[in-house]
Design a protein around this motif. Sequence first.
Motif, PDB file in Angstrom:
ATOM      1  N   PHE A  62       0.811  -1.224   0.000  1.00  0.00           N
ATOM      2  CA  PHE A  62       0.000   0.000   0.000  1.00  0.00           C
ATOM      3  C   PHE A  62       0.843   1.272   0.000  1.00  0.00           C
ATOM      4  N   LEU A  63       2.136   1.144   0.226  1.00  0.00           N
ATOM      5  CA  LEU A  63       2.995   2.325   0.354  1.00  0.00           C
ATOM      6  C   LEU A  63       3.941   2.461  -0.824  1.00  0.00           C
ATOM      7  N   GLN A  64       4.181   3.702  -1.221  1.00  0.00           N
ATOM      8  CA  GLN A  64       5.167   4.005  -2.252  1.00  0.00           C
ATOM      9  C   GLN A  64       6.097   5.087  -1.718  1.00  0.00           C
ATOM     10  N   ARG A  65       7.376   4.833  -1.845  1.00  0.00           N
ATOM     11  CA  ARG A  65       8.359   5.840  -1.450  1.00  0.00           C
ATOM     12  C   ARG A  65       8.200   7.025  -2.390  1.00  0.00           C
ATOM     13  N   ASN A  66       8.202   8.233  -1.855  1.00  0.00           N
ATOM     14  CA  ASN A  66       8.134   9.408  -2.723  1.00  0.00           C
ATOM     15  C   ASN A  66       9.430  10.201  -2.613  1.00  0.00           C
ATOM     16  N   THR A  67       9.478  11.351  -3.246  1.00  0.00           N
ATOM     17  CA  THR A  67      10.728  12.113  -3.305  1.00  0.00           C
ATOM     18  C   THR A  67      10.899  13.094  -2.145  1.00  0.00           C
ATOM     19  N   HIS A  68       9.892  13.216  -1.284  1.00  0.00           N
ATOM     20  CA  HIS A  68       9.985  14.141  -0.155  1.00  0.00           C
ATOM     21  C   HIS A  68      11.009  13.624   0.858  1.00  0.00           C
ATOM     22  N   THR A  69      11.849  14.517   1.342  1.00  0.00           N
ATOM     23  CA  THR A  69      12.831  14.184   2.374  1.00  0.00           C
ATOM     24  C   THR A  69      12.898  15.323   3.379  1.00  0.00           C
ATOM     25  N   SER A  70      13.446  15.033   4.529  1.00  0.00           N
ATOM     26  CA  SER A  70      13.692  16.069   5.524  1.00  0.00           C
ATOM     27  C   SER A  70      14.903  15.641   6.357  1.00  0.00           C
ATOM     28  N   TYR A  71      15.289  16.507   7.263  1.00  0.00           N
ATOM     29  CA  TYR A  71      16.438  16.230   8.108  1.00  0.00           C
ATOM     30  C   TYR A  71      16.122  16.625   9.539  1.00  0.00           C
ATOM     31  N   CYS A  72      16.453  15.769  10.474  1.00  0.00           N
ATOM     32  CA  CYS A  72      16.329  16.072  11.898  1.00  0.00           C
ATOM     33  C   CYS A  72      17.724  15.999  12.498  1.00  0.00           C
ATOM     34  N   PRO A  73      18.155  17.040  13.190  1.00  0.00           N
ATOM     35  CA  PRO A  73      19.507  17.007  13.753  1.00  0.00           C
ATOM     36  C   PRO A  73      19.681  15.950  14.843  1.00  0.00           C
ATOM     37  N   TYR A  74      18.575  15.414  15.380  1.00  0.00           N
ATOM     38  CA  TYR A  74      18.652  14.389  16.411  1.00  0.00           C
ATOM     39  C   TYR A  74      18.501  12.967  15.870  1.00  0.00           C
ATOM     40  N   LYS A  75      17.889  12.842  14.683  1.00  0.00           N
ATOM     41  CA  LYS A  75      17.619  11.505  14.152  1.00  0.00           C
ATOM     42  C   LYS A  75      18.269  11.244  12.795  1.00  0.00           C
ATOM     43  N   GLY A  76      18.501  12.271  11.990  1.00  0.00           N
ATOM     44  CA  GLY A  76      19.165  12.093  10.699  1.00  0.00           C
ATOM     45  C   GLY A  76      18.262  12.378   9.520  1.00  0.00           C
ATOM     46  N   ASP A  77      18.610  11.791   8.369  1.00  0.00           N
ATOM     47  CA  ASP A  77      17.851  12.000   7.130  1.00  0.00           C
ATOM     48  C   ASP A  77      16.589  11.148   7.143  1.00  0.00           C
ATOM     49  N   CYS A  78      15.499  11.762   6.692  1.00  0.00           N
ATOM     50  CA  CYS A  78      14.188  11.125   6.743  1.00  0.00           C
ATOM     51  C   CYS A  78      13.616  10.994   5.330  1.00  0.00           C
ATOM     52  N   ASN A  79      13.013   9.848   5.055  1.00  0.00           N
ATOM     53  CA  ASN A  79      12.348   9.593   3.780  1.00  0.00           C
ATOM     54  C   ASN A  79      10.870   9.335   4.034  1.00  0.00           C
ATOM     55  N   TYR A  80      10.043   9.625   3.029  1.00  0.00           N
ATOM     56  CA  TYR A  80       8.593   9.591   3.213  1.00  0.00           C
ATOM     57  C   TYR A  80       7.909   8.625   2.260  1.00  0.00           C
ATOM     58  N   TYR A  81       6.712   8.214   2.668  1.00  0.00           N
ATOM     59  CA  TYR A  81       5.879   7.310   1.879  1.00  0.00           C
ATOM     60  C   TYR A  81       4.502   7.918   1.654  1.00  0.00           C
ATOM     61  N   SER A  82       3.968   7.661   0.471  1.00  0.00           N
ATOM     62  CA  SER A  82       2.570   7.935   0.168  1.00  0.00           C
ATOM     63  C   SER A  82       1.845   6.601   0.200  1.00  0.00           C
ATOM     64  N   ALA A  83       0.517   6.648   0.361  1.00  0.00           N
ATOM     65  CA  ALA A  83      -0.273   5.418   0.407  1.00  0.00           C
ATOM     66  C   ALA A  83      -1.315   5.438  -0.684  1.00  0.00           C
ATOM     67  N   SER A  84      -1.512   4.274  -1.291  1.00  0.00           N
ATOM     68  CA  SER A  84      -2.563   4.102  -2.291  1.00  0.00           C
ATOM     69  C   SER A  84      -3.545   3.067  -1.762  1.00  0.00           C
ATOM     70  N   VAL A  85      -4.736   3.545  -1.401  1.00  0.00           N
ATOM     71  CA  VAL A  85      -5.783   2.681  -0.854  1.00  0.00           C
ATOM     72  C   VAL A  85      -7.078   2.989  -1.579  1.00  0.00           C
ATOM     73  N   ALA A  86      -7.731   1.953  -2.065  1.00  0.00           N
ATOM     74  CA  ALA A  86      -9.018   2.082  -2.764  1.00  0.00           C
ATOM     75  C   ALA A  86      -8.939   3.091  -3.905  1.00  0.00           C
ATOM     76  N   GLY A  87      -7.809   3.056  -4.629  1.00  0.00           N
ATOM     77  CA  GLY A  87      -7.652   3.935  -5.788  1.00  0.00           C
ATOM     78  C   GLY A  87      -7.369   5.389  -5.448  1.00  0.00           C
ATOM     79  N   ARG A  88      -7.134   5.680  -4.195  1.00  0.00           N
ATOM     80  CA  ARG A  88      -6.870   7.057  -3.776  1.00  0.00           C
ATOM     81  C   ARG A  88      -5.456   7.159  -3.203  1.00  0.00           C
ATOM     82  N   LEU A  89      -4.688   8.130  -3.702  1.00  0.00           N
ATOM     83  CA  LEU A  89      -3.315   8.344  -3.245  1.00  0.00           C
ATOM     84  C   LEU A  89      -3.295   9.435  -2.185  1.00  0.00           C
TER      85      LEU A  89
END
Length: 127
Positions: A62-89
């Motif tokens: 149900f999840l797709q990695r997308n291009t959004h990223t962020s950075y937390c100085p306490y945790k590091g580089d972060c990557n994000y997922y979008s979800a596709s459920v019932a034809g809706r992203l």
Amino acid sequence: MMPSPARIPDASHPIHIEPVTSRIVVSIAGQVIAATQNALALREAAYPVVYYIPRRDVDMAFLQRNTHTSYCPYKGDCNYYSASVAGRLTDNVGWTYETPYESVALIQNHIAFYPDRVDLVKQSSRI
């Protein structure tokens, strides 16, 4: 551009990670996309608790990695997922730190979800 240095949690910005004794279920539009009894609760400073779910307990179909990223100085580089459920992203429903800093290494191979973009239920551990 030089990467930002890692910050270590301390008394002014504490981070605590502990196992969750309850079952956590994540769904979108009634479709369960994650369920676990092995979640971690991350408590960071004054922020609300965040539940990190082991990737093995997430239905990645149900999840797709997308291009959004962020950075937390306490945790590091972060990557994000979008979800596709019932034809809706739905964009950016969850995130992961694939190579988190050593002080929060327990969240590696886990995914967290935004509670305002999914239905997240914490169920009693009693049956």
